[in-house]
Design a protein around this motif. Structure first.
Motif, PDB file in Angstrom:
ATOM      1  N   THR A  86       0.837  -1.199   0.000  1.00 39.56           N
ATOM      2  CA  THR A  86       0.000   0.000   0.000  1.00 39.56           C
ATOM      3  C   THR A  86       0.873   1.250   0.000  1.00 39.56           C
ATOM      4  OG1 THR A  86      -1.681   1.275   1.217  1.00 39.56           O
ATOM      5  CG2 THR A  86      -0.118   0.079   2.557  1.00 39.56           C
ATOM      6  N   MET A  87       0.369   2.309  -0.611  1.00 44.36           N
ATOM      7  CA  MET A  87       0.989   3.611  -0.430  1.00 44.36           C
ATOM      8  C   MET A  87       0.847   4.021   1.038  1.00 44.36           C
ATOM      9  SD  MET A  87       2.317   4.638  -3.286  1.00 44.36           S
ATOM     10  CE  MET A  87       2.814   6.231  -2.591  1.00 44.36           C
ATOM     11  N   MET A  88       1.853   4.745   1.568  1.00 46.28           N
ATOM     12  CA  MET A  88       1.762   5.258   2.938  1.00 46.28           C
ATOM     13  C   MET A  88       1.994   6.761   2.997  1.00 46.28           C
ATOM     14  SD  MET A  88       3.642   2.178   5.071  1.00 46.28           S
ATOM     15  CE  MET A  88       3.246   2.858   6.695  1.00 46.28           C
ATOM     16  N   GLU A  89       2.636   7.337   1.963  1.00 46.70           N
ATOM     17  CA  GLU A  89       2.856   8.782   1.931  1.00 46.70           C
ATOM     18  C   GLU A  89       3.044   9.201   0.477  1.00 46.70           C
ATOM     19  OE1 GLU A  89       2.354  11.890   2.620  1.00 46.70           O
ATOM     20  OE2 GLU A  89       3.035  11.545   4.681  1.00 46.70           O
ATOM     21  N   PHE A  90       2.604  10.435   0.154  1.00 44.51           N
ATOM     22  CA  PHE A  90       2.706  10.913  -1.227  1.00 44.51           C
ATOM     23  C   PHE A  90       4.148  11.229  -1.632  1.00 44.51           C
ATOM     24  CE2 PHE A  90      -1.833  11.936  -0.507  1.00 44.51           C
ATOM     25  CZ  PHE A  90      -2.374  11.403  -1.659  1.00 44.51           C
ATOM     26  N   GLU A  91       4.799  12.132  -0.874  1.00 48.69           N
ATOM     27  CA  GLU A  91       6.139  12.557  -1.284  1.00 48.69           C
ATOM     28  C   GLU A  91       6.978  13.012  -0.104  1.00 48.69           C
ATOM     29  OE1 GLU A  91       6.218  15.692  -4.207  1.00 48.69           O
ATOM     30  OE2 GLU A  91       8.203  15.113  -4.894  1.00 48.69           O
ATOM     31  N   PRO A  92       8.147  12.415   0.104  1.00 48.12           N
ATOM     32  CA  PRO A  92       8.662  11.312  -0.719  1.00 48.12           C
ATOM     33  C   PRO A  92       7.742  10.106  -0.612  1.00 48.12           C
ATOM     34  CG  PRO A  92       9.992  11.557   1.268  1.00 48.12           C
ATOM     35  CD  PRO A  92       9.051  12.721   1.227  1.00 48.12           C
ATOM     36  N   PRO A  93       7.555   9.387  -1.720  1.00 49.14           N
ATOM     37  CA  PRO A  93       6.606   8.264  -1.684  1.00 49.14           C
ATOM     38  C   PRO A  93       7.081   7.172  -0.747  1.00 49.14           C
ATOM     39  CG  PRO A  93       7.272   8.790  -3.951  1.00 49.14           C
ATOM     40  CD  PRO A  93       8.194   9.536  -3.031  1.00 49.14           C
ATOM     41  N   LEU A  94       6.210   6.793   0.190  1.00 48.86           N
ATOM     42  CA  LEU A  94       6.473   5.651   1.055  1.00 48.86           C
ATOM     43  C   LEU A  94       5.497   4.539   0.701  1.00 48.86           C
ATOM     44  CD1 LEU A  94       6.955   7.244   4.605  1.00 48.86           C
ATOM     45  CD2 LEU A  94       8.707   6.638   2.919  1.00 48.86           C
ATOM     46  N   VAL A  95       6.008   3.323   0.671  1.00 51.18           N
ATOM     47  CA  VAL A  95       5.209   2.148   0.345  1.00 51.18           C
ATOM     48  C   VAL A  95       5.408   1.125   1.448  1.00 51.18           C
ATOM     49  CG1 VAL A  95       4.870   0.272  -1.327  1.00 51.18           C
ATOM     50  CG2 VAL A  95       5.546   2.559  -2.129  1.00 51.18           C
ATOM     51  N   GLY A  96       4.324   0.572   1.955  1.00 49.44           N
ATOM     52  CA  GLY A  96       4.421  -0.520   2.918  1.00 49.44           C
ATOM     53  C   GLY A  96       4.119  -1.828   2.220  1.00 49.44           C
ATOM     54  N   CYS A  97       4.885  -2.888   2.533  1.00 49.01           N
ATOM     55  CA  CYS A  97       4.620  -4.179   1.880  1.00 49.01           C
ATOM     56  C   CYS A  97       4.968  -5.330   2.809  1.00 49.01           C
ATOM     57  CB  CYS A  97       5.388  -4.295   0.574  1.00 49.01           C
ATOM     58  SG  CYS A  97       7.167  -4.395   0.758  1.00 49.01           S
ATOM     59  N   ARG A 116      14.428   2.171  -1.256  1.00 44.94           N
ATOM     60  CA  ARG A 116      15.289   1.833  -0.126  1.00 44.94           C
ATOM     61  C   ARG A 116      14.409   1.512   1.073  1.00 44.94           C
ATOM     62  NH1 ARG A 116      18.848   6.534  -1.462  1.00 44.94           N
ATOM     63  NH2 ARG A 116      20.479   5.663  -2.802  1.00 44.94           N
ATOM     64  N   VAL A 117      14.814   0.549   1.872  1.00 48.86           N
ATOM     65  CA  VAL A 117      14.069   0.214   3.082  1.00 48.86           C
ATOM     66  C   VAL A 117      14.192   1.373   4.066  1.00 48.86           C
ATOM     67  CG1 VAL A 117      13.922  -1.349   5.053  1.00 48.86           C
ATOM     68  CG2 VAL A 117      14.358  -2.270   2.760  1.00 48.86           C
ATOM     69  N   ALA A 118      13.039   1.902   4.511  1.00 48.31           N
ATOM     70  CA  ALA A 118      13.043   3.092   5.365  1.00 48.31           C
ATOM     71  C   ALA A 118      12.723   2.783   6.820  1.00 48.31           C
ATOM     72  CB  ALA A 118      12.026   4.116   4.837  1.00 48.31           C
ATOM     73  N   ASP A 119      12.056   1.674   7.090  1.00 41.41           N
ATOM     74  CA  ASP A 119      11.656   1.361   8.463  1.00 41.41           C
ATOM     75  C   ASP A 119      11.452  -0.155   8.566  1.00 41.41           C
ATOM     76  OD1 ASP A 119      10.433   1.169  11.015  1.00 41.41           O
ATOM     77  OD2 ASP A 119       9.489   3.134  10.770  1.00 41.41           O
ATOM     78  N   THR A 120      12.127  -0.760   9.537  1.00 42.53           N
ATOM     79  CA  THR A 120      12.010  -2.225   9.701  1.00 42.53           C
ATOM     80  C   THR A 120      11.344  -2.590  11.028  1.00 42.53           C
ATOM     81  OG1 THR A 120      14.222  -2.308  10.691  1.00 42.53           O
ATOM     82  CG2 THR A 120      14.070  -2.699   8.307  1.00 42.53           C
ATOM     83  N   ARG A 121      10.738  -1.607  11.712  1.00 43.13           N
ATOM     84  CA  ARG A 121      10.205  -1.898  13.052  1.00 43.13           C
ATOM     85  C   ARG A 121       9.031  -2.877  13.047  1.00 43.13           C
ATOM     86  NH1 ARG A 121       8.897   3.652  15.466  1.00 43.13           N
ATOM     87  NH2 ARG A 121       8.721   4.165  13.246  1.00 43.13           N
ATOM     88  N   PHE A 122       8.340  -3.021  11.894  1.00 46.27           N
ATOM     89  CA  PHE A 122       7.220  -3.969  11.818  1.00 46.27           C
ATOM     90  C   PHE A 122       7.625  -5.276  11.122  1.00 46.27           C
ATOM     91  CE2 PHE A 122       2.782  -1.813  12.360  1.00 46.27           C
ATOM     92  CZ  PHE A 122       3.076  -1.566  13.693  1.00 46.27           C
ATOM     93  N   VAL A 123       8.913  -5.461  10.888  1.00 47.32           N
ATOM     94  CA  VAL A 123       9.337  -6.672  10.167  1.00 47.32           C
ATOM     95  C   VAL A 123       9.220  -7.915  11.053  1.00 47.32           C
ATOM     96  CG1 VAL A 123      11.307  -7.844   9.102  1.00 47.32           C
ATOM     97  CG2 VAL A 123      10.804  -5.463   8.527  1.00 47.32           C
ATOM     98  N   ASN A 124       9.693  -7.836  12.273  1.00 38.89           N
ATOM     99  CA  ASN A 124       9.648  -9.024  13.125  1.00 38.89           C
ATOM    100  C   ASN A 124       8.217  -9.490  13.384  1.00 38.89           C
ATOM    101  OD1 ASN A 124      12.387  -9.253  13.308  1.00 38.89           O
ATOM    102  ND2 ASN A 124      12.559  -8.260  15.314  1.00 38.89           N
ATOM    103  N   ARG A 125       7.317  -8.555  13.612  1.00 40.97           N
ATOM    104  CA  ARG A 125       5.941  -8.927  13.962  1.00 40.97           C
ATOM    105  C   ARG A 125       5.097  -9.283  12.746  1.00 40.97           C
ATOM    106  NH1 ARG A 125       2.536  -7.323  18.452  1.00 40.97           N
ATOM    107  NH2 ARG A 125       0.552  -8.389  18.147  1.00 40.97           N
ATOM    108  N   TYR A 126       5.249  -8.503  11.650  1.00 38.94           N
ATOM    109  CA  TYR A 126       4.322  -8.654  10.516  1.00 38.94           C
ATOM    110  C   TYR A 126       5.008  -8.927   9.176  1.00 38.94           C
ATOM    111  CZ  TYR A 126       1.059  -6.319  13.750  1.00 38.94           C
ATOM    112  OH  TYR A 126       0.280  -5.979  14.833  1.00 38.94           O
ATOM    113  N   ASN A 127       6.337  -9.053   9.142  1.00 36.95           N
ATOM    114  CA  ASN A 127       7.069  -9.135   7.861  1.00 36.95           C
ATOM    115  C   ASN A 127       6.767  -7.916   6.986  1.00 36.95           C
ATOM    116  OD1 ASN A 127       8.134 -11.651   8.548  1.00 36.95           O
ATOM    117  ND2 ASN A 127       6.440 -12.755   7.586  1.00 36.95           N
TER     118      ASN A 127
END
Lengths: 183, 183
Positions: A45-56, A129-140
């Motif tokens: 999903t998109m998470m922010e317009f600009e700079p564009p952030l995408v969550g996956c 580029r990976v911007a945030d990994t804080r939800f990786v352990n819990r939700y991948n």
């Protein structure tokens, strides 16, 4: 399975949301020691317009998970219906022991800012580029920042693939244009 | 603007991903003190199959943000092209001073497990509880758990709306069926 390589023009980051917001299946390209890998993905999903952030979400069972976490970079490539069979094939095989680019006739091209490759047969390619990994352990769940975007300017109404489960995809037909005051 | 109220059959939670994975625009229904509100939303993704988890971005500028954060519940209702004009209208007005259900001819129905309402004119309704708020301050990103799901069994190939920006929507046309070993 030979497919057309697409033209490629730089695309404004402020308009990237319009590529991902409709919910297309994408290819996620990564690399390790110069060897490229690619998977199919629909959970983003998109998470922010600009700079564009995408969550996956990238399953921890996927080889791409390791590559994404280690390299902190990827390319989101958006395919159209003409390469639907390649997309499904890419989604059904692990890259751990297979070079999926070679096996399925896809072309890895150098990106401008990240080590992960562009996919030449896709009409849009987003360097991330990976911007945030804080939800990786819990939700991948990875938060990505799109740092460069490329689109084939010839494609006006892309016939993107929208997965309904178990190999069934909806492809855009009619386009509705309605008055809207909002992006 | 009168629209058809849909039939409603309980839907298995294990199949919810097939409703949201194709990337439809949805309506997010919330409630405060019995007064319902509704907004349009495209920034959401599946995060887990079962129990189904959904991640979504609700701007802090939206009235729905306050209601979602306070009530910790919502309904994700999935509209089809027959009510596209209502969806755009809902997306262009704030519910802070307007009863959007009344103004745009939508029908709020009681849900089974949450205080937020179902939207009778939508072909699918997902009752959700807020499951994780740790990404709300940074990204306005809520993790929702779908606790009950309802679908109109008459709708086999839903003509969902896929937003490309500024009031332009792609509507599914052809359906591709390809051999796939995976959900």
């Amino acid at each position: 399975m030979v497919a057309m390589k697409r033209a490629r023009r730089k695309f404004p980051l402020s308009r990237v949301y319009g590529l991902l917001e409709p919910g297309p299946v994408v290819l996620l390209a990564t690399a390790r020691k110069g060897r490229p890998n690619v998977m199919a993905m629909s959970w983003l999903t998109m998470m922010e317009f600009e700079p564009p952030l995408v969550g996956c979400v990238v399953s921890g069972r996927n080889y791409s998970f390791e590559l994404l976490r280690a390299s902190k970079a990827c390319v989101i490539a958006i395919p159209t219906a003409d390469i639907a069979e390649k997309v499904v094939a890419v989604g059904n095989v692990s890259g751990r022991r297979t070079d999926k680019f070679a096996k399925f006739g896809l072309t890895a091209l150098p990106a401008s800012l990240v080590a992960a490759p562009l996919v030449a047969e896709c009409y849009a390619n987003l360097e991330c580029r990976v911007a945030d990994t804080r939800f990786v352990n819990r939700y991948n769940f990875f938060v990505l920042e799109v740092v460069a975007a490329w689109v084939d300017p010839a494609v006006k109404s892309p016939r993107t693939l929208h997965h309904r489960g178990w190999g069934e995809f909806a492809v855009p037909g009619r386009t509705l244009k309605l008055a809207s005051g909002k992006a």
